[in-house]
Scaffold this motif. Sequence first.
Motif: not given
Length: 274
Positions: A62-64, A69-70, A78-81, A93-98
């Motif tokens: 979320q930080f990345l 965004n900015d 490329v994130g992590w779950i 699902d909480q991340l994929a809309d980004h």
Amino acid sequence: MTVIDAHQHFWMTGRGDYGWLTQESGDLYRDFLPDDLLPLMRKTGVDGTILVQAAPTVAETQFLLGIANDHDFVKGVVGWIDFESPTVWDDLDQLADHEKLVGLRPMIQDIADDDWMMSEHIVHAFEALTSYGLTFDALTYTRHLKNLELLIDRHPEMRVVIDHASKPQIADGAYAEWAANMRLLAETTTAYCKLSGLVTEAGDNWTIDDLRPYTDRLLETFGPERLIWGSDWPVCTRVASYEKWYETTLELIGGDEQVRAAIFGENAIRAYCL
């Protein structure tokens, strides 16, 4: 040509979720943020980047994404779950809309069980990743490559990028097993492979001749249409500057403009659906 650095990191040590990053990490133990990277990108003509996770937490992802965004130059994250979570579909699902989340990377190199990726209880995580159209970044060593081939066979629709060419032990002169398994992966799968991290594996006193057998094998097997350049900045700064690795890669892959355009941008755009 459009140049994409397909593998770079940002971190803030005060976040406290980088288990590998300690005061013993030397010059890496400080914050690395966009203002540090932008001058290097301008100097080398890099147009955009893929920002890759460095901590096994959703909070860091979320930080990345907030950084992405900015900053328009960050084209994807490329994130992590937690692949082992029973709620992995909901978590994703909480991340994929980004729109800038383009992939996921479990830190396989740090997992004690070399067979972890083949575990039945994480099949649903790979299914979720594929369903959401994300790319799987494989952070592996040579000893993982046979399982990686089996994993890709199990999930044939999953896009896969092998990070750092699976970290061959260049400093130790290890080649044969790595080369054989990378050839097999190239011939039997559609995986992409990153030309990144190789100088780190070659050690402090690396030379271009140390790297050439490895990059030649990758060019021979994956071809220029499935190789992707990444800096692995700031990790690369242990042994090479951003500019030095960029220039070294140009020398290793040769002067063909179509080859350069593919490896330095076009393949990343395809692999991550930018």
